[in-house]
Scaffold this motif. Structure first.
Motif, PDB file in Angstrom:
ATOM      1  N   LYS A 127       0.829  -1.199   0.000  1.00 57.91           N
ATOM      2  CA  LYS A 127       0.000   0.000   0.000  1.00 57.91           C
ATOM      3  C   LYS A 127       0.868   1.256   0.000  1.00 57.91           C
ATOM      4  CE  LYS A 127      -3.939   1.916   2.607  1.00 57.91           C
ATOM      5  NZ  LYS A 127      -4.794   1.730   3.806  1.00 57.91           N
ATOM      6  N   THR A 128       0.290   2.367  -0.515  1.00 61.99           N
ATOM      7  CA  THR A 128       0.951   3.674  -0.486  1.00 61.99           C
ATOM      8  C   THR A 128       0.306   4.543   0.587  1.00 61.99           C
ATOM      9  OG1 THR A 128       1.526   3.576  -2.839  1.00 61.99           O
ATOM     10  CG2 THR A 128       1.498   5.743  -1.804  1.00 61.99           C
ATOM     11  N   TYR A 129       1.117   5.151   1.421  1.00 61.50           N
ATOM     12  CA  TYR A 129       0.642   5.981   2.526  1.00 61.50           C
ATOM     13  C   TYR A 129       1.010   7.442   2.259  1.00 61.50           C
ATOM     14  CZ  TYR A 129       0.206   1.448   4.750  1.00 61.50           C
ATOM     15  OH  TYR A 129      -0.140   0.142   5.030  1.00 61.50           O
ATOM     16  N   SER A 130       0.043   8.329   2.482  1.00 68.34           N
ATOM     17  CA  SER A 130       0.245   9.755   2.202  1.00 68.34           C
ATOM     18  C   SER A 130       0.103  10.560   3.487  1.00 68.34           C
ATOM     19  CB  SER A 130      -0.782  10.238   1.175  1.00 68.34           C
ATOM     20  OG  SER A 130      -0.607  11.602   0.898  1.00 68.34           O
ATOM     21  N   PHE A 131       0.986  11.548   3.654  1.00 68.72           N
ATOM     22  CA  PHE A 131       0.921  12.387   4.852  1.00 68.72           C
ATOM     23  C   PHE A 131       1.584  13.733   4.565  1.00 68.72           C
ATOM     24  CE2 PHE A 131       4.555   9.567   5.019  1.00 68.72           C
ATOM     25  CZ  PHE A 131       5.613  10.420   5.306  1.00 68.72           C
ATOM     26  N   LEU A 132       1.333  14.686   5.464  1.00 74.87           N
ATOM     27  CA  LEU A 132       1.847  16.051   5.336  1.00 74.87           C
ATOM     28  C   LEU A 132       2.991  16.271   6.323  1.00 74.87           C
ATOM     29  CD1 LEU A 132       1.286  18.950   4.057  1.00 74.87           C
ATOM     30  CD2 LEU A 132       0.018  19.414   6.164  1.00 74.87           C
ATOM     31  N   ILE A 133       4.067  16.862   5.831  1.00 74.83           N
ATOM     32  CA  ILE A 133       5.182  17.284   6.678  1.00 74.83           C
ATOM     33  C   ILE A 133       5.370  18.791   6.471  1.00 74.83           C
ATOM     34  CG2 ILE A 133       7.691  17.216   6.962  1.00 74.83           C
ATOM     35  CD1 ILE A 133       6.501  14.843   8.226  1.00 74.83           C
ATOM     36  N   THR A 134       5.588  19.541   7.559  1.00 74.46           N
ATOM     37  CA  THR A 134       5.864  20.972   7.439  1.00 74.46           C
ATOM     38  C   THR A 134       7.217  21.281   8.058  1.00 74.46           C
ATOM     39  OG1 THR A 134       4.712  21.506   9.507  1.00 74.46           O
ATOM     40  CG2 THR A 134       3.418  21.588   7.472  1.00 74.46           C
ATOM     41  N   LEU A 135       7.920  22.229   7.448  1.00 79.02           N
ATOM     42  CA  LEU A 135       9.224  22.667   7.944  1.00 79.02           C
ATOM     43  C   LEU A 135       9.189  24.163   8.213  1.00 79.02           C
ATOM     44  CD1 LEU A 135      11.585  20.796   5.437  1.00 79.02           C
ATOM     45  CD2 LEU A 135      10.823  20.025   7.696  1.00 79.02           C
ATOM     46  N   ASP A 136       9.892  24.583   9.262  1.00 76.97           N
ATOM     47  CA  ASP A 136       9.941  26.003   9.607  1.00 76.97           C
ATOM     48  C   ASP A 136      10.862  26.793   8.687  1.00 76.97           C
ATOM     49  OD1 ASP A 136       8.241  25.393  11.622  1.00 76.97           O
ATOM     50  OD2 ASP A 136       9.678  25.663  13.254  1.00 76.97           O
ATOM     51  N   THR A 137      11.801  26.112   8.039  1.00 80.38           N
ATOM     52  CA  THR A 137      12.778  26.795   7.194  1.00 80.38           C
ATOM     53  C   THR A 137      12.770  26.218   5.785  1.00 80.38           C
ATOM     54  OG1 THR A 137      14.526  25.280   7.901  1.00 80.38           O
ATOM     55  CG2 THR A 137      14.271  27.336   9.146  1.00 80.38           C
ATOM     56  N   ASP A 138      13.289  26.997   4.855  1.00 82.94           N
ATOM     57  CA  ASP A 138      13.392  26.577   3.462  1.00 82.94           C
ATOM     58  C   ASP A 138      14.691  25.801   3.289  1.00 82.94           C
ATOM     59  OD1 ASP A 138      13.416  26.272   0.746  1.00 82.94           O
ATOM     60  OD2 ASP A 138      13.753  28.403   0.290  1.00 82.94           O
ATOM     61  N   ILE A 139      14.606  24.504   3.042  1.00 82.07           N
ATOM     62  CA  ILE A 139      15.807  23.693   2.898  1.00 82.07           C
ATOM     63  C   ILE A 139      16.243  23.587   1.437  1.00 82.07           C
ATOM     64  CG2 ILE A 139      15.239  22.364   4.962  1.00 82.07           C
ATOM     65  CD1 ILE A 139      14.486  20.020   3.104  1.00 82.07           C
ATOM     66  N   GLY A 140      15.516  24.245   0.529  1.00 78.51           N
ATOM     67  CA  GLY A 140      15.856  24.170  -0.883  1.00 78.51           C
ATOM     68  C   GLY A 140      15.324  22.900  -1.516  1.00 78.51           C
ATOM     69  N   ASP A 141      15.923  22.475  -2.620  1.00 75.53           N
ATOM     70  CA  ASP A 141      15.523  21.226  -3.269  1.00 75.53           C
ATOM     71  C   ASP A 141      15.992  20.038  -2.437  1.00 75.53           C
ATOM     72  OD1 ASP A 141      14.281  22.366  -5.512  1.00 75.53           O
ATOM     73  OD2 ASP A 141      16.207  22.636  -6.514  1.00 75.53           O
ATOM     74  N   ILE A 142      15.127  19.043  -2.302  1.00 78.76           N
ATOM     75  CA  ILE A 142      15.483  17.842  -1.537  1.00 78.76           C
ATOM     76  C   ILE A 142      16.324  16.930  -2.415  1.00 78.76           C
ATOM     77  CG2 ILE A 142      14.573  15.847  -0.285  1.00 78.76           C
ATOM     78  CD1 ILE A 142      12.026  17.439   0.205  1.00 78.76           C
ATOM     79  N   ILE A 143      17.463  16.495  -1.897  1.00 77.52           N
ATOM     80  CA  ILE A 143      18.372  15.661  -2.695  1.00 77.52           C
ATOM     81  C   ILE A 143      18.539  14.252  -2.109  1.00 77.52           C
ATOM     82  CG2 ILE A 143      19.649  17.588  -3.679  1.00 77.52           C
ATOM     83  CD1 ILE A 143      21.752  17.284  -1.526  1.00 77.52           C
ATOM     84  N   MET A 144      18.140  14.056  -0.862  1.00 83.19           N
ATOM     85  CA  MET A 144      18.266  12.731  -0.267  1.00 83.19           C
ATOM     86  C   MET A 144      17.323  12.609   0.919  1.00 83.19           C
ATOM     87  SD  MET A 144      21.740  10.773   1.019  1.00 83.19           S
ATOM     88  CE  MET A 144      22.016  11.914   2.388  1.00 83.19           C
ATOM     89  N   VAL A 145      16.814  11.385   1.144  1.00 82.47           N
ATOM     90  CA  VAL A 145      15.899  11.107   2.249  1.00 82.47           C
ATOM     91  C   VAL A 145      16.426   9.910   3.029  1.00 82.47           C
ATOM     92  CG1 VAL A 145      13.546  10.436   2.884  1.00 82.47           C
ATOM     93  CG2 VAL A 145      13.906  11.989   0.961  1.00 82.47           C
ATOM     94  N   LYS A 146      16.403  10.027   4.356  1.00 83.96           N
ATOM     95  CA  LYS A 146      16.729   8.893   5.216  1.00 83.96           C
ATOM     96  C   LYS A 146      15.500   8.538   6.042  1.00 83.96           C
ATOM     97  CE  LYS A 146      21.724   9.605   5.595  1.00 83.96           C
ATOM     98  NZ  LYS A 146      22.871   9.765   6.526  1.00 83.96           N
ATOM     99  N   LEU A 147      15.126   7.269   5.999  1.00 81.83           N
ATOM    100  CA  LEU A 147      13.939   6.791   6.703  1.00 81.83           C
ATOM    101  C   LEU A 147      14.367   5.813   7.788  1.00 81.83           C
ATOM    102  CD1 LEU A 147      10.781   6.683   6.804  1.00 81.83           C
ATOM    103  CD2 LEU A 147      10.955   4.702   5.267  1.00 81.83           C
ATOM    104  N   LYS A 148      13.936   6.056   9.009  1.00 84.85           N
ATOM    105  CA  LYS A 148      14.322   5.184  10.123  1.00 84.85           C
ATOM    106  C   LYS A 148      13.092   4.633  10.822  1.00 84.85           C
ATOM    107  CE  LYS A 148      17.121   4.862  14.322  1.00 84.85           C
ATOM    108  NZ  LYS A 148      18.011   5.549  15.280  1.00 84.85           N
ATOM    109  N   TRP A 149      13.147   3.333  11.072  1.00 85.87           N
ATOM    110  CA  TRP A 149      12.137   2.676  11.893  1.00 85.87           C
ATOM    111  C   TRP A 149      12.625   2.784  13.336  1.00 85.87           C
ATOM    112  CZ3 TRP A 149       9.871  -2.841  10.654  1.00 85.87           C
ATOM    113  CH2 TRP A 149       8.952  -3.194  11.649  1.00 85.87           C
ATOM    114  N   GLU A 150      11.950   3.626  14.106  1.00 87.50           N
ATOM    115  CA  GLU A 150      12.389   3.883  15.479  1.00 87.50           C
ATOM    116  C   GLU A 150      12.030   2.704  16.368  1.00 87.50           C
ATOM    117  OE1 GLU A 150      14.196   6.234  16.568  1.00 87.50           O
ATOM    118  OE2 GLU A 150      14.233   7.579  14.848  1.00 87.50           O
ATOM    119  N   GLY A 151      12.819   1.618  16.251  1.00 86.36           N
ATOM    120  CA  GLY A 151      12.545   0.418  17.015  1.00 86.36           C
ATOM    121  C   GLY A 151      12.981   0.552  18.460  1.00 86.36           C
ATOM    122  N   THR A 152      12.363  -0.226  19.307  1.00 87.32           N
ATOM    123  CA  THR A 152      12.732  -0.311  20.721  1.00 87.32           C
ATOM    124  C   THR A 152      12.995  -1.780  21.045  1.00 87.32           C
ATOM    125  OG1 THR A 152      10.451  -0.664  21.438  1.00 87.32           O
ATOM    126  CG2 THR A 152      11.210   1.625  21.225  1.00 87.32           C
TER     127      THR A 152
END
Length: 494
Positions: free
Chosen positions: A397-422
């Motif tokens: 499945k595809t999941y959609s959500f909204l993220i907001t940032l306080d600052t302009d980071i420019g064009d996004i060039i890389m994404v890191k995704l972490k599963w915050e496991g415990t």
């Protein structure tokens, strides 16, 4: 939730008490326009005082209807536009400080204009239902003032912009509807138009798109308590803005009362009570003071859809700028726009829609992991962003959500995704591996993140990111995967 209800109760309690005491006068308070059109034209003793803002020690100069010499004395320039600020219901009978802050912001950023404060304190400092009734009288007096300017110094009503807060928004609407002739005043801005005794009323009994050539409104406190909300919830303009959904505003929680007391002293309690209601005023002032940080809002059906990032589309005028610099466009039907903001100036944030395609290899088992995301941009980075998934992960499945940032980071060039496991999560995952066999050799089952698609609301740029390593695409608890820019072979709309 209890604190939020307490906050709205504190502000509404005095309205409810006075409304109950004067319930019998409600129909009179919201009578037809015809009952208010018998006043003598350009009467000398208007209740409303028109104060032209100046940079003198006094701060303002009073203009009197039928006294042309006061226009000259105060420095009114008939060749420049007129912005008139209209305050709301008054509890203490004193003009609030935000009025002069807005007047100063208007003049500092747009010096080529006349700024007038419509002081109707004698009519606003009443029991709420009586003040509601007086909004019509004040609206009529403002209309008379504009007509007098037209006839005496050939001033065009199309150059008038009324900015009304709370009850003042409806005053402005009545001014627009009472003015004689077929031509309308230029613009009306409603700043959290008052809700009690206006919600659900016909367009002739409140601010409406028919009251000016262009009408915009900002709704910031529509949280209902006992069936009432301080600000009106229904659309009343060509463009109706609902920052953060319009019900409540960040930084206005009852827990922030200590911050407000530190800033305002004992008056900080009152500041907390009216924080969300008055946020509409400061959002407008912010649009004047921070030209390089104009807040963009997006047409959407409701806040839940907006929170999924599904409405960041600017095609066919589906987005607009909140505040003074709005793109003026008359529409056949009111358009509701949503946006997120910060808790303080500058209020602007940057909106991003993320779509993540995830495959859960544990068949028939829904899991609810916590994810964080880090973004690398051409200007700066954003780290440890919480991903607000509102549903568990199942199947493919595809999941959609909204993220907001306080600052302009420019064009996004890389994404890191972490599963915050415990440790607990890892034990559960090990149990899954023991109980549920997997079919592909001895490889541990996990989550497969096939692609991350991003759309930036403010720039309308689209990005697609794929796993950096195609040989190691499985994500497990406590793991982080890197995604790099790639071509979107599916060419899906986002």
């Amino acid at each position: 939730m209890k604190s939020l209800q307490l906050l709205s109760f504190l502000l509404l309690s005095c309205i409810i008490i006075s409304a109950n005491a004067y319930e019998g006068k409600k129909k009179e308070a919201l009578g037809s326009q015809s009952e208010h059109t018998t006043a003598k034209k350009y009467q000398r003793n208007l209740e409303t005082k028109f104060r032209l803002y100046t940079d003198t020690a006094e701060g303002s100069c009073r203009v009197f209807v039928n006294q042309l010499e006061t226009l000259d004395k105060c420095g009114f320039n008939a060749s420049l536009p007129l912005v008139m600020i209209v305050h709301g219901w008054s509890v203490d009978g004193i003009l609030e400080s935000w009025i002069w802050k807005m007047a100063a912001a208007l003049k500092s950023q747009h010096n080529q204009m006349n700024v007038i404060v419509a002081d109707w304190l004698t009519l606003a400092h009443q029991h709420y239902p009586i003040a509601v009734q007086n909004t019509r009288t004040t609206g009529q007096e403002i209309a008379q003032f504009v007509e007098w300017l037209e006839e005496s110094v050939q001033f065009s009503r199309s150059n008038v912009h009324l900015i009304g807060y709370s009850l003042g928004a409806h005053v402005s609407g009545f001014a627009g509807s009472f003015i004689n002739g077929t031509k309308k005043i230029g613009r009306i801005t409603g700043l959290d138009p008052a809700g009690p005794l206006f919600e659900g009323m016909s367009p002739t009994d409140r601010l409406s798109p028919d009251d000016a050539n262009f009408v915009d409104a900002i709704h910031t406190f529509t949280k209902q308590h006992m069936g009432l909300s301080v600000g009106i919830k229904q659309p009343v303009a060509h463009f109706d803005f609902y920052p953060n959904g319009g019900t409540f505003q960040p930084g206005c929680h009852i827990l922030h009362v200590y911050n407000h007391i530190a800033q305002y002293g004992i008056n900080g309690i009152a500041q907390t009570v009216k924080c969300a209601h008055e946020r509409s005023v400061h959002l407008f002032i912010d649009s004047l003071l921070h030209k390089d940080k104009q807040s963009t809002a997006y047409w959407c059906n409701d806040i839940n859809t907006f929170n999924k990032g599904l409405c960041l589309n600017c095609r066919k005028n589906r987005c607009n700028t909140l505040g003074y610099n709005i793109r003026e466009e008359r529409l056949p039907k009111s358009r509701r726009l949503f946006l997120k903001t910060r808790a303080r100036m500058p209020f602007k944030v940057y909106h991003y829609q993320f779509k993540i395609h995830i495959v859960n290899e544990i068949e028939g088992k829904q899991i609810e992991p916590a994810f964080t995301m880090s973004l690398a941009g051409t200007k700066e980075d954003a780290k440890k962003l919480h991903i607000p998934l509102v549903e568990g992960i199942t199947g493919n499945k595809t999941y959609s959500f909204l993220i907001t940032l306080d600052t302009d980071i420019g064009d996004i060039i890389m994404v890191k995704l972490k599963w915050e496991g415990t440790p607990v999560w890892e034990n559960i995952w090990d149990t899954f591996q023991t109980i549920i066999p997997w079919r592909k050799g001895t490889r541990r089952p996990g989550l497969i993140v096939k692609a991350i698609r991003v759309k930036a609301g403010e720039t309308q740029h689209k990005y697609t990111f794929c796993p950096q390593s195609i040989d190691n695409i499985h994500l497990h608890p406590s793991q982080e995967k890197t995604f790099v820019s790639c071509e979107d072979h599916f060419q899906r709309n986002i």
